[in-house]
Scaffold this motif. Sequence first.
Motif, PDB file in Angstrom:
ATOM      1  N   THR A   1      -5.324  -3.608   4.540  1.00  0.00           N
ATOM      2  CA  THR A   1      -4.380  -2.221   4.894  1.00  0.00           C
ATOM      3  C   THR A   1      -4.635  -1.834   6.336  1.00  0.00           C
TER       4      THR A   1
ATOM      5  N   GLN B   1       5.762  -5.010   1.399  1.00  0.00           N
ATOM      6  CA  GLN B   1       6.380  -3.697   1.171  1.00  0.00           C
ATOM      7  C   GLN B   1       5.073  -2.858   0.543  1.00  0.00           C
ATOM      8  N   SER B   2       4.504  -3.306  -0.455  1.00  0.00           N
ATOM      9  CA  SER B   2       3.338  -2.595  -1.239  1.00  0.00           C
ATOM     10  C   SER B   2       2.323  -2.298  -0.135  1.00  0.00           C
TER      11      SER B   2
ATOM     12  N   ALA C   1       3.176   0.435   2.330  1.00  0.00           N
ATOM     13  CA  ALA C   1       3.222   1.601   1.890  1.00  0.00           C
ATOM     14  C   ALA C   1       1.926   2.314   1.922  1.00  0.00           C
ATOM     15  N   ARG C   2       0.893   1.644   2.004  1.00  0.00           N
ATOM     16  CA  ARG C   2      -0.594   2.032   1.967  1.00  0.00           C
ATOM     17  C   ARG C   2      -1.055   2.435   3.383  1.00  0.00           C
TER      18      ARG C   2
ATOM     19  N   GLU D   1      -1.612  -8.793   2.970  1.00  0.00           N
ATOM     20  CA  GLU D   1      -0.595  -8.740   1.724  1.00  0.00           C
ATOM     21  C   GLU D   1      -1.251  -8.860   0.266  1.00  0.00           C
TER      22      GLU D   1
ATOM     23  N   HIS E   1       7.919  -8.558  -1.468  1.00  0.00           N
ATOM     24  CA  HIS E   1       7.201  -7.345  -2.268  1.00  0.00           C
ATOM     25  C   HIS E   1       6.032  -7.071  -2.009  1.00  0.00           C
ATOM     26  N   MET E   2       5.217  -8.070  -1.821  1.00  0.00           N
ATOM     27  CA  MET E   2       3.675  -7.692  -1.426  1.00  0.00           C
ATOM     28  C   MET E   2       3.540  -7.122   0.029  1.00  0.00           C
TER      29      MET E   2
ATOM     30  N   TYR F   1       4.038 -10.122  -9.651  1.00  0.00           N
ATOM     31  CA  TYR F   1       3.749 -10.097  -8.207  1.00  0.00           C
ATOM     32  C   TYR F   1       5.412 -10.238  -7.352  1.00  0.00           C
TER      33      TYR F   1
END
Length: 240
Positions: free
Chosen positions: A223, A29-30, A33-34, A187, A26-27, A21
């Motif tokens: 999201t 950012q992921s 991105a969606r 997230e 980072h979570m 993870y």
Amino acid sequence: MSLRICILETDVLRPELVEQYHGYGHMFQSLFARQPIAADFTVYNVMHGEYPADDEQFDAYLITGSKADSFGADPWIQTLKTYLLERYQRGDKLLGICFGHQLLALLLGGKTERAKQGWGVGIHEYQLAPTSPWMSPPVDKLTLLISHQDQVTALPEGATVVASSEFCPFAAYQINDQVLCFQGHPEFIHDYSRTLLETRQEALGDKVYAKGIASLEQDHHGTTVAEWMMRFVAGDSKAV
């Protein structure tokens, strides 16, 4: 043109979770991105004393969740509070999640404390206030993954409730067009929440643990909330 978002990371993951993870920055950012609004993110771990340079410009500052208490006396928390108050007084947009949600409430005149309701875990459902323009796409009820034992128990002056439940009356709030905060974790993904539940099973007790695990059969609006936050930051700009 992409929005520029500063992520102020307020925790480090358990060592056994880092490979899969990475970290809360980072979570996020992921997650972002969606959603459809273009945005670039730079992560600073404030626990380690990392902050943007004075000449760096961002459209908003996002404060992540943390195992720490927002009302804690840790030196890094005091430094962060000073930094965020400067950003607020300067008129910068601020986004808070869980710890960030609680810290901003506390910093701006509200109250945060250990919740008498106990731990909130798994997927939780909230009632929403009347729709604001940035709440697109609209949903009837909001569901988010949660993991918290502290809550905001009094809002800052001028704050309005965005989402609430009997368990968590101030689950999301905004202050004009400058501050937007959520107690839940947009997230998080189901697998990460399941791992947290398993590591805390003894502390949670069998009943809370079982209810949390069962709730993970549902979907959540992470999201959607990510898009709401970017629309809130963008306002009337061409980014939306």
